[in-house]
Design a protein around this motif. Structure first.
Motif, PDB file in Angstrom:
ATOM      1  N   LEU A 154      51.793 -23.643   0.659  1.00  0.00           N
ATOM      2  CA  LEU A 154      52.768 -22.223  -0.982  1.00  0.00           C
ATOM      3  C   LEU A 154      52.947 -20.769   0.070  1.00  0.00           C
ATOM      4  N   CYS A 155      52.498 -20.572   0.867  1.00  0.00           N
ATOM      5  CA  CYS A 155      52.538 -19.157   1.895  1.00  0.00           C
ATOM      6  C   CYS A 155      53.783 -19.799   2.575  1.00  0.00           C
ATOM      7  N   GLU A 156      53.888 -20.297   3.032  1.00  0.00           N
ATOM      8  CA  GLU A 156      55.180 -20.242   4.334  1.00  0.00           C
ATOM      9  C   GLU A 156      56.632 -19.934   4.463  1.00  0.00           C
ATOM     10  N   THR A 157      56.950 -19.959   4.831  1.00  0.00           N
ATOM     11  CA  THR A 157      58.489 -18.936   5.176  1.00  0.00           C
ATOM     12  C   THR A 157      59.452 -20.612   4.763  1.00  0.00           C
ATOM     13  N   SER A 158      60.674 -19.691   4.361  1.00  0.00           N
ATOM     14  CA  SER A 158      61.939 -20.215   4.186  1.00  0.00           C
ATOM     15  C   SER A 158      63.240 -19.824   4.310  1.00  0.00           C
ATOM     16  N   GLU A 159      64.214 -20.216   5.378  1.00  0.00           N
ATOM     17  CA  GLU A 159      65.506 -19.506   6.333  1.00  0.00           C
ATOM     18  C   GLU A 159      64.164 -17.832   6.104  1.00  0.00           C
ATOM     19  N   GLY A 160      63.757 -17.500   6.843  1.00  0.00           N
ATOM     20  CA  GLY A 160      63.015 -16.564   7.900  1.00  0.00           C
ATOM     21  C   GLY A 160      62.071 -15.486   6.160  1.00  0.00           C
ATOM     22  N   SER A 161      61.872 -16.150   4.810  1.00  0.00           N
ATOM     23  CA  SER A 161      61.292 -15.442   4.239  1.00  0.00           C
ATOM     24  C   SER A 161      60.343 -16.103   3.211  1.00  0.00           C
ATOM     25  N   HIS A 162      59.288 -15.243   2.936  1.00  0.00           N
ATOM     26  CA  HIS A 162      58.180 -16.470   2.738  1.00  0.00           C
ATOM     27  C   HIS A 162      59.015 -16.753   0.761  1.00  0.00           C
ATOM     28  N   ARG A 163      58.517 -17.905   0.445  1.00  0.00           N
ATOM     29  CA  ARG A 163      58.951 -17.838  -0.993  1.00  0.00           C
ATOM     30  C   ARG A 163      58.095 -17.232  -2.163  1.00  0.00           C
ATOM     31  N   LEU A 164      56.366 -17.655  -2.233  1.00  0.00           N
ATOM     32  CA  LEU A 164      56.368 -16.706  -2.245  1.00  0.00           C
ATOM     33  C   LEU A 164      56.611 -15.197  -3.162  1.00  0.00           C
ATOM     34  N   ASP A 165      56.066 -14.730  -4.163  1.00  0.00           N
ATOM     35  CA  ASP A 165      56.212 -13.105  -4.497  1.00  0.00           C
ATOM     36  C   ASP A 165      55.101 -12.533  -3.920  1.00  0.00           C
ATOM     37  N   SER A 166      53.962 -13.399  -4.036  1.00  0.00           N
ATOM     38  CA  SER A 166      52.647 -12.511  -3.440  1.00  0.00           C
ATOM     39  C   SER A 166      51.219 -13.219  -3.785  1.00  0.00           C
ATOM     40  N   VAL A 167      50.523 -13.014  -3.695  1.00  0.00           N
ATOM     41  CA  VAL A 167      48.985 -13.987  -3.761  1.00  0.00           C
ATOM     42  C   VAL A 167      48.311 -12.788  -4.396  1.00  0.00           C
TER      43      VAL A 167
END
Length: 374
Positions: A154-167
């Motif tokens: 879930l912490c992986e990046t997508s198109e150069g940015s992470h999708r999660l706001d934070s942990v």
């Protein structure tokens, strides 16, 4: 589960008053809870896709690696004090500690306060050192956990940015950081455990709001375990950790995993965030919870009834068979927990086995990648 005769009698009275309604609804609810989960997962996936999801992790996610829960951690430290105080062998101290906690069950907060003061006065070992030893006594980072693997993804990046706001994590360990570092795609993240640590815009913040104490590392901070620290948190509402939680609980969608929602400070902060959100807010947080095991609860009830003839007679007078009693008590408890979570602005995603956490997360990721949301 209620433990005293009076508590059990009170529970049976609740069952008697609600039994007709439950008879009509319990089987339907058990059948439809996965359908309810679908709507929740859609909402979480929508938040994840829009960089609006905060992952909130508790001790339950680290169990596969030998990290103990809060109560077990305190039990381990208590064992050490029994060995010193009774001048007993390690095995003898363990038996004494287990008997003691069964005969005189302590509140975890009271136990933690006692242990903190014990090590402060004895001087042979610092309380934080004792915590670290007990925390990593059975630690095994090489353990394979499908649940944790999916959490890391879930912490992986997508198109150069992470999708999660934070942990936000209430755990002292750095297992999540290790798991993220092992991902095929490089993920920039920042471990934060004090106020002067500020993440860059491209970094995923991982907030250790109860302190940070990784194994074999000098990066450590004061941990939240004893009652004195909890009181400090109550007094200092503007501390960085409290403010971080309030802001995320107010502005984002949170997914709670491995958490029971019993922590007093967490409940207080969720209440504060709910008030700030306003009465007309219709956004929810979500918590993944395992349903109670019917066979385990049935055996507990049977043991209680076998030891209490008066209570057994009351059950018979109420025309409740053991299977019915178990089913109704579990359903009432599920209802209690759902309503309690809703009062904190949180909806419940029910699962039957802990292994299903990974299935829920996979579904969230899959929906966020392949479905478009209005």
């Amino acid at each position: 589960m209620p433990s005293s005769s009076s508590e059990i009698k009170a529970t049976l009275r609740v069952i008697k008053s609600e039994v007709r309604t439950l008879d009509a609804n319990v089987d339907e609810k058990l059948k439809n809870y996965k359908t309810d989960n679908k709507d929740a997962i859609d909402n979480i996936a929508r938040s994840y896709k829009s960089n609006n999801l905060v992952l909130v992790l508790g001790a339950g996610v680290s169990k596969d690696f030998g990290i103990p829960s809060w109560n077990v951690l305190l039990q381990k430290i208590l064992n050490d004090t029994f060995q010193i105080e009774t001048d007993n062998s390690e095995k003898g101290a363990l038996v004494l500690a287990e008997i003691f906690t069964k005969v005189f069950p302590l509140s975890p907060l009271i136990a933690a306060r006692y242990l903190e003061e014990y090590y402060e006065n004895k001087g042979d070992k610092d309380f934080n050192e004792a915590v670290e030893e007990a925390l990593y006594e059975n630690f095994n980072l090489s353990s394979d956990s499908e649940n944790f693997n999916e959490i890391a993804k879930l912490c992986e990046t997508s198109e150069g940015s992470h999708r999660l706001d934070s942990v936000i994590t209430y755990n002292y360990d750095n297992i999540l950081e290790k798991a993220i570092s092992s991902l095929p795609k490089k993920v920039s993240f920042r471990t934060i455990y004090k106020s002067d640590q500020i993440p860059e815009s491209n970094e995923l913040p991982i907030y250790h709001v109860h302190g940070f104490k990784p194994a074999n590392s000098n990066k450590k901070s004061k941990i939240t375990l004893s009652e004195s620290i909890y009181h400090q948190q109550y007094r200092d509402i503007y501390s960085w950790d409290n403010i971080t939680q309030i802001n995320k609980f107010r502005d984002k969608t949170c997914l709670f995993i491995g958490i029971s929602l019993t922590d007093p400070n967490l409940r207080r902060l969720l209440d504060v965030a709910n008030i700030q959100r306003g009465k007309n807010n219709r956004k929810y947080h979500y918590i993944i919870r395992k349903r109670y095991d019917i066979d385990k609860i049935k055996n507990k009830i049977k043991t209680i009834l076998d030891q209490n003839q008066e209570l057994l007679n009351e059950k018979r007078e109420a025309n409740l068979e053991l299977d019915d009693t178990t089913k109704h008590i579990i359903n009432i408890m599920h209802n209690f927990e759902e309503k309690d979570a809703l009062s904190l602005g949180t909806r419940t995603i029910w699962i039957d086995k802990y292994d299903e956490i990974s299935d829920v997360i996979k579904e969230i990721r899959n929906k966020s990648e392949h479905e478009s949301f209005a």
